[in-house]
Design an enzyme around this catalytic site. Structure first.
Site, mmCIF file in Angstrom:
data_model
loop_
_atom_site.group_PDB
_atom_site.id
_atom_site.type_symbol
_atom_site.label_atom_id
_atom_site.label_comp_id
_atom_site.label_asym_id
_atom_site.label_seq_id
_atom_site.Cartn_x
_atom_site.Cartn_y
_atom_site.Cartn_z
ATOM 1 N N LYS A 61 -22.427 -5.103 32.333
ATOM 2 C CA LYS A 61 -23.418 -5.734 33.219
ATOM 3 C C LYS A 61 -22.815 -6.849 34.048
ATOM 4 C CE LYS A 61 -27.039 -5.104 29.720
ATOM 5 N NZ LYS A 61 -27.859 -5.877 28.753
ATOM 6 N N ARG A 94 -8.840 -7.240 22.135
ATOM 7 C CA ARG A 94 -7.897 -6.421 22.913
ATOM 8 C C ARG A 94 -8.447 -6.290 24.320
ATOM 9 N NH1 ARG A 94 -5.056 -0.819 21.279
ATOM 10 N NH2 ARG A 94 -3.792 -2.366 20.186
ATOM 11 N N HIS A 130 1.649 -8.119 21.892
ATOM 12 C CA HIS A 130 0.883 -7.547 20.783
ATOM 13 C C HIS A 130 1.476 -8.162 19.504
ATOM 14 C CE1 HIS A 130 -1.473 -4.934 18.419
ATOM 15 N NE2 HIS A 130 -1.206 -3.771 18.978
HETATM 16 C C1 NCD Z 1 0.280 0.173 20.801
HETATM 17 C C2 NCD Z 1 -0.550 -0.619 21.775
HETATM 18 O O1 NCD Z 1 -1.776 -0.483 21.839
HETATM 19 O O2 NCD Z 1 0.062 -1.451 22.411
HETATM 20 N N1 NCD Z 1 -0.432 0.690 19.745
HETATM 21 C C3 NCD Z 1 -0.676 -0.096 18.662
HETATM 22 O O3 NCD Z 1 -1.422 -1.046 18.704
HETATM 23 N N2 NCD Z 1 -0.039 0.203 17.519
HETATM 24 C C4 NCD Z 1 1.250 1.094 21.409
HETATM 25 C C5 NCD Z 1 0.862 2.045 22.495
HETATM 26 O O4 NCD Z 1 -0.283 2.090 22.932
HETATM 27 O O5 NCD Z 1 1.747 2.782 22.919
#
Ligand code: NCD
Length: 311
Positions: free
Chosen positions: A89, A110, A138
């Site tokens: 939205k 994320r 990450h």
């Molecule tokens: C990875 C990501 O999302 O960055 N996966 C994960 O979290 N293990 C790797 C990927 O998407 O290739």
């Protein structure tokens, strides 16, 4: 659980660079202490709530955070795609965070935007855990990778490690490179020319550890202790023609590891597409599904630490 000069309670986990080697070692030690809880369950986080806000696809990261919380006696809320949230939205991330902090004790986020976890942390009263920001970082995956390497090889120092694949758009390799640079390792970077490691990451690590760029995998495979393979990040290419050029550019199969050490550890953050042939799965060197299990245990440690249930 030891090391009282290190403070984790209430902390955000945004970048692996925010943590010293001593702090990372402590996280890995707490993880080892979590193994029995991962198998048998516990009520360490009873009454605590984790929110998983996933604006990008995920299988392992989201489900393992949720599993970690359940194994610690806590619970979780969240969404797995932005389309079912008010982002659809037009709500901005700051408002979403200032809402969810009223529901949860810790938030795993994320998002496709670089800097989004940092921004969320600026607005949040509760700890933010970066579960992947665009092509940037990450950090929890890097901790899983470090834990897996330490468990399989018994140490981190003195190892020869190759990072293979999409070193430009892959966020896991960025966090892992920064994490490894805190130890005494030798790093080999193997990728198609257009997918070489981002300059800012190279700059950040090459004055700390030996880094060989543009390496031919076949030449170095016999000396490697760890082979870390990654997927080409198709969704991050600006242009389909650029992706088409590198698609299928490398593949680790039985022939590729023929001359490898018997105790080589092959890791992959997963998901795999075609960069590791299925025939490799049955070799003793394949550790990528052990790595998945370690993901639950590491995330149990991180949740317990930032919520102050262990120190
Ligand atoms: C990875 C990501 O999302 O960055 N996966 C994960 O979290 N293990 C790797 C990927 O998407 O290739």
């Amino acid at each position: 659980m030891g090391a009282h000069h290190l403070e984790f309670k209430g902390r955000d986990i945004i970048s692996i660079e925010d943590f010293s080697q001593a702090e990372i070692n402590h996280i890995l030690n707490v993880t080892a202490q979590m193994e029995p809880y991962a198998k048998g369950g516990s009520d360490l986080l009873k009454g605590k709530i984790l929110a998983t806000l996933f604006f990008e696809p995920s299988t392992r990261t989201r489900l393992s955070f949720e599993t970690a919380m359940l194994k610690l006696g806590g619970s979780y809320i969240g969404f797995a795609e932005p389309d079912v949230s008010s982002a659809r939205k037009g709500e901005n991330l700051a408002d979403t965070i200032r809402t969810v902090e009223n529901y949860a004790d810790v938030i795993a986020l994320r998002h496709s935007l670089e800097g989004s976890a940092k921004l969320a942390a600026e607005f949040s009263k509760v700890p933010i855990i970066n579960a992947g920001t665009g092509a940037e970082e990450h950090p929890t995956q890097a901790l899983i990778d470090l834990y897996t390497i330490r468990k399989e090889k018994g140490k981190l120092d003195g190892l020869k490690i190759a990072l293979v694949g999409d070193l430009r758009y892959g966020r896991t390799v960025h966090s892992l490179a920064y994490g490894l640079a805190k130890y005494n390792v030798e790093l080999f970077l193997v990728s198609p020319e257009t997918l070489r490691m981002r300059k800012d990451v190279i700059q950040g690590i090459k004055n700390r550890i030996p880094v060989a760029e543009n390496v031919n995998l076949e030449k170095i495979i016999p000396q490697l202790d760890v082979l870390y393979v990654t997927r080409i990040q198709k969704e991050r290419f600006l242009d389909a023609a650029e992706y088409a050029k590198v698609k299928g550019a490398y593949r680790v199969d039985l022939k590729a590891i023929e001359k490898a050490k018997k105790d080589l550890a092959i890791l992959h953050p997963l998901p795999r597409v075609d960069e590791i042939a299925p025939e490799v799965d049955n070799t003793p060197q394949a550790k990528y599904f052990t790595q998945v299990w370690n993901g639950v245990v590491v995330r149990m440690a991180l949740l317990s630490l930032v919520l102050g249930a262990v120190s």
